[in-house]
Scaffold this motif. Structure first.
Motif, PDB file in Angstrom:
ATOM      1  N   VAL A 190      37.582  37.833  31.015  1.00  0.00           N
ATOM      2  CA  VAL A 190      38.823  37.944  31.790  1.00  0.00           C
ATOM      3  C   VAL A 190      38.471  38.238  33.255  1.00  0.00           C
ATOM      4  O   VAL A 190      37.782  39.220  33.552  1.00  0.00           O
ATOM      5  CB  VAL A 190      39.736  39.050  31.236  1.00  0.00           C
ATOM      6  CG1 VAL A 190      40.988  39.202  32.096  1.00  0.00           C
ATOM      7  CG2 VAL A 190      40.135  38.736  29.792  1.00  0.00           C
ATOM      8  N   TYR A 191      38.927  37.362  34.167  1.00  0.00           N
ATOM      9  CA  TYR A 191      38.609  37.450  35.596  1.00  0.00           C
ATOM     10  C   TYR A 191      37.104  37.552  35.790  1.00  0.00           C
ATOM     11  O   TYR A 191      36.565  38.506  36.350  1.00  0.00           O
ATOM     12  CB  TYR A 191      39.350  38.614  36.253  1.00  0.00           C
ATOM     13  CG  TYR A 191      40.831  38.622  35.959  1.00  0.00           C
ATOM     14  CD1 TYR A 191      41.593  37.452  36.093  1.00  0.00           C
ATOM     15  CD2 TYR A 191      41.480  39.765  35.515  1.00  0.00           C
ATOM     16  CE1 TYR A 191      42.949  37.438  35.804  1.00  0.00           C
ATOM     17  CE2 TYR A 191      42.852  39.756  35.233  1.00  0.00           C
ATOM     18  CZ  TYR A 191      43.570  38.587  35.362  1.00  0.00           C
ATOM     19  OH  TYR A 191      44.911  38.576  35.078  1.00  0.00           O
ATOM     20  N   GLN A 192      36.441  36.532  35.305  1.00  0.00           N
ATOM     21  CA  GLN A 192      34.993  36.496  35.231  1.00  0.00           C
ATOM     22  C   GLN A 192      34.335  36.734  36.584  1.00  0.00           C
ATOM     23  O   GLN A 192      34.823  36.293  37.617  1.00  0.00           O
ATOM     24  CB  GLN A 192      34.554  35.128  34.661  1.00  0.00           C
ATOM     25  CG  GLN A 192      33.160  35.105  34.088  1.00  0.00           C
ATOM     26  CD  GLN A 192      32.141  34.458  35.013  1.00  0.00           C
ATOM     27  OE1 GLN A 192      32.454  34.020  36.106  1.00  0.00           O
ATOM     28  NE2 GLN A 192      30.892  34.432  34.585  1.00  0.00           N
ATOM     29  N   ASN A 193      33.256  37.467  36.560  1.00  0.00           N
ATOM     30  CA  ASN A 193      32.443  37.718  37.747  1.00  0.00           C
ATOM     31  C   ASN A 193      31.247  36.770  37.713  1.00  0.00           C
ATOM     32  O   ASN A 193      30.459  36.833  36.764  1.00  0.00           O
ATOM     33  CB  ASN A 193      31.958  39.172  37.732  1.00  0.00           C
ATOM     34  CG  ASN A 193      31.089  39.540  38.908  1.00  0.00           C
ATOM     35  OD1 ASN A 193      30.882  38.767  39.817  1.00  0.00           O
ATOM     36  ND2 ASN A 193      30.555  40.755  38.875  1.00  0.00           N
ATOM     37  N   PRO A 194      31.155  35.800  38.643  1.00  0.00           N
ATOM     38  CA  PRO A 194      31.785  35.756  39.965  1.00  0.00           C
ATOM     39  C   PRO A 194      32.944  34.767  40.121  1.00  0.00           C
ATOM     40  O   PRO A 194      33.539  34.711  41.187  1.00  0.00           O
ATOM     41  CB  PRO A 194      30.616  35.281  40.832  1.00  0.00           C
ATOM     42  CG  PRO A 194      29.895  34.308  39.950  1.00  0.00           C
ATOM     43  CD  PRO A 194      29.994  34.887  38.560  1.00  0.00           C
ATOM     44  N   THR A 195      33.233  33.962  39.095  1.00  0.00           N
ATOM     45  CA  THR A 195      34.135  32.815  39.291  1.00  0.00           C
ATOM     46  C   THR A 195      35.612  33.173  39.302  1.00  0.00           C
ATOM     47  O   THR A 195      36.427  32.427  39.832  1.00  0.00           O
ATOM     48  CB  THR A 195      33.907  31.760  38.199  1.00  0.00           C
ATOM     49  OG1 THR A 195      34.311  32.307  36.921  1.00  0.00           O
ATOM     50  CG2 THR A 195      32.448  31.334  38.128  1.00  0.00           C
ATOM     51  N   GLY A 196      35.980  34.297  38.661  1.00  0.00           N
ATOM     52  CA  GLY A 196      37.381  34.691  38.574  1.00  0.00           C
ATOM     53  C   GLY A 196      38.150  34.020  37.461  1.00  0.00           C
ATOM     54  O   GLY A 196      39.325  34.313  37.233  1.00  0.00           O
ATOM     55  N   LEU A 197      37.509  33.117  36.691  1.00  0.00           N
ATOM     56  CA  LEU A 197      38.228  32.397  35.636  1.00  0.00           C
ATOM     57  C   LEU A 197      38.488  33.282  34.428  1.00  0.00           C
ATOM     58  O   LEU A 197      37.866  34.337  34.249  1.00  0.00           O
ATOM     59  CB  LEU A 197      37.463  31.140  35.224  1.00  0.00           C
ATOM     60  CG  LEU A 197      36.090  31.271  34.551  1.00  0.00           C
ATOM     61  CD1 LEU A 197      36.175  31.620  33.067  1.00  0.00           C
ATOM     62  CD2 LEU A 197      35.290  29.983  34.709  1.00  0.00           C
ATOM     63  N   CYS A 198      39.400  32.833  33.559  1.00  0.00           N
ATOM     64  CA  CYS A 198      39.687  33.502  32.289  1.00  0.00           C
ATOM     65  C   CYS A 198      39.425  32.532  31.146  1.00  0.00           C
ATOM     66  O   CYS A 198      39.755  31.348  31.237  1.00  0.00           O
ATOM     67  CB  CYS A 198      41.141  33.972  32.239  1.00  0.00           C
ATOM     68  SG  CYS A 198      41.550  35.272  33.432  1.00  0.00           S
TER      69      CYS A 198
END
Length: 436
Positions: A190-198
């Motif tokens: 969830v809100y992946q680091n670094p891309t921000g995707l879920c």
């Protein structure tokens, strides 16, 4: 030199925090690579902690003083009970207090899990790109073999993961109480680091099925799940469900393969060193007999008691709302600058939560050269994308954080960065044209 041993030349000076020690923060510098809460948020957190400490210590003075005693291995009961109630409301899902364990943050939680269940030369399958400290933690410090798996638009490339699992799985592995898993999978779903995707629902379901089929322990770093910055009217929305929620206990093939690794570092401040592990019995039963916990009691017992006693109060609700509102204002300001001034050939993510924006430049631009140019000419630092890749990929990417600086400072820093990009794009295009 001591007994023929040469020690690395390091700076053993006194530093106020890790960012100044790593020279990421300094007067007149804009450290867009700094992945921590800003000064204003930390000052508000200090006020919250002062009030919360007074509330809890009044009980200790009249009670048995348990908060100053050796804590039970899984942690302060009040912390776990109140945390379960808080997370249940935030996640819109039932969180069992008996499935929670106190930690000193997500990094320590991952280290504890990896060192408890795996040995040197065991495998860890890691997102590519991912949180850039993971490789140092598990591959270098713990000696696990890191296998990068590409990220696609909705999470891990599970076809690639399955191919790698087939290639590396032990032929005769059978799960036991002492060794229930043969490999570790690390994700930020969830809100992946670094891309921000879920991760998508389908991706989460498939990953859980693979974990069961291949006897894997999947650790999801859920440090940004409480920082959804989308709104429904005046209220903030909930983040997508954590991966742990898809490992349903009523399933016929349920074993307990997923762990949610949470932290208050991005909300209350990393200096508190406070987090939690939400895990099944097969995991908690081994963690409970860890020698450090049996000898010293729960991790960060005192701080967990302070925070836990205030989680379900108006005091913390107001604080969390302030954090989300502040982060949303900062994110919107940075996105506005990007929309108005970003070169057309540069792409950037539009995250719905978390701390970071992921930026992609044309492949002919040297991001390392851009980074050095930014620091030298504009005193702005960024995180190069290749640092987020175990395989050294993401050469054309960079990550910036919008959480640390004020709105005004963020806008100044990002405009400087975009100006540097424009300069490097023109330079690279001229060189590219000359070579053709």
């Amino acid at each position: 030199m001591s007994n023929g041993i040469k020690f690395q030349d390091k700076d053993y000076g006194m530093h106020n925090n890790l960012f100044t020690e790593e020279h990421m923060l300094a007067d007149g510098k804009y450290g867009l690579d700094v992945g921590g809460p800003g000064v204003g948020m930390l000052r508000s957190a200090a006020k919250f902690m002062m009030k919360a400490t007074e509330m809890r210590l009044e009980k200790e003075i009249s009670g048995e003083g348990d908060l100053l005693q050796y804590g039970s291995t899984l942690g302060d009961p009040a912390y776990r009970i109140n945390l379960a109630k808080f997370l249940s409301e935030q996640f819109d899902d039932i969180v069992d207090s008996k499935s929670l364990m106190t930690t000193t943050g997500a990094t320590a939680g991952l280290s504890l899990l990896a060192s408890t269940f795996f040995n040197v030369e065991d495998y860890i399958f890691i997102e590519d790109p991912t949180y850039f400290h993971v490789n140092k933690l598990v591959a270098v410090d713990l000696g696990l073999k890191a296998v990068p798996i590409p990220i696609v638009e909705d999470g891990l490339d599970l076809e690639m993961l399955e191919e790698e699992l087939e290639r590396r799985k032990p032929v005769d592995f059978q799960p036991t109480t002492e060794r229930p898993f043969w490999a570790l999978v690390y994700v930020v779903s969830v809100y992946q680091n670094p891309t921000g995707l879920c991760y998508s629902k389908e991706k989460c379901e498939k990953l859980v099925n693979l974990a069961r089929e291949y006897n894997l322990l999947v650790v999801s770093d859920d440090v940004y799940n409480l920082l959804c910055l989308e709104k429904d009217g005046d209220a903030f929305k909930r983040a997508p469900p954590r991966l742990y929620q898809y490992d349903v206990k009523s399933d016929n093939d349920y074993f307990g393969n997923i762990v949610s690794n949470g932290s208050f570092s991005k909300i209350l401040g990393p200096g508190l060193r406070l987090g939690w592990i939400e895990a099944p019995k097969v995991v908690l039963s081994k963690l409970m007999v860890d020698g450090v916990l049996l000898g010293g009691g729960s991790m960060n017992h005192f701080t967990s008691g302070i925070v836990g006693s205030s989680l379900n109060t108006d005091l913390f609700s107001a604080f969390l709302l302030m954090v989300r509102t502040t982060l949303k204002r900062k994110l919107n300001a940075v996105l506005d600058v990007l929309q108005k001034h970003c070169p057309k050939s540069v792409k950037y993510s539009v995250p719905k939560g978390g701390y970071f924006i992921w930026i992609e430049l044309p492949s002919y631009v040297d991001v390392h050269e851009l980074s050095e140019f930014c620091q030298k000419i504009h005193n702005v630092s960024i995180l190069e994308g290749k640092r987020c890749s175990v395989a050294g990929n993401c050469q054309s990417f960079l990550r910036i954080c919008f959480a640390y600086y004020s709105v005004q400072e963020n806008c100044i820093a990002v405009k400087k960065l975009l100006g540097a990009m424009e300069s490097r794009l023109k330079r690279a295009a001229n060189i590219n044209g000359a070579l053709q």
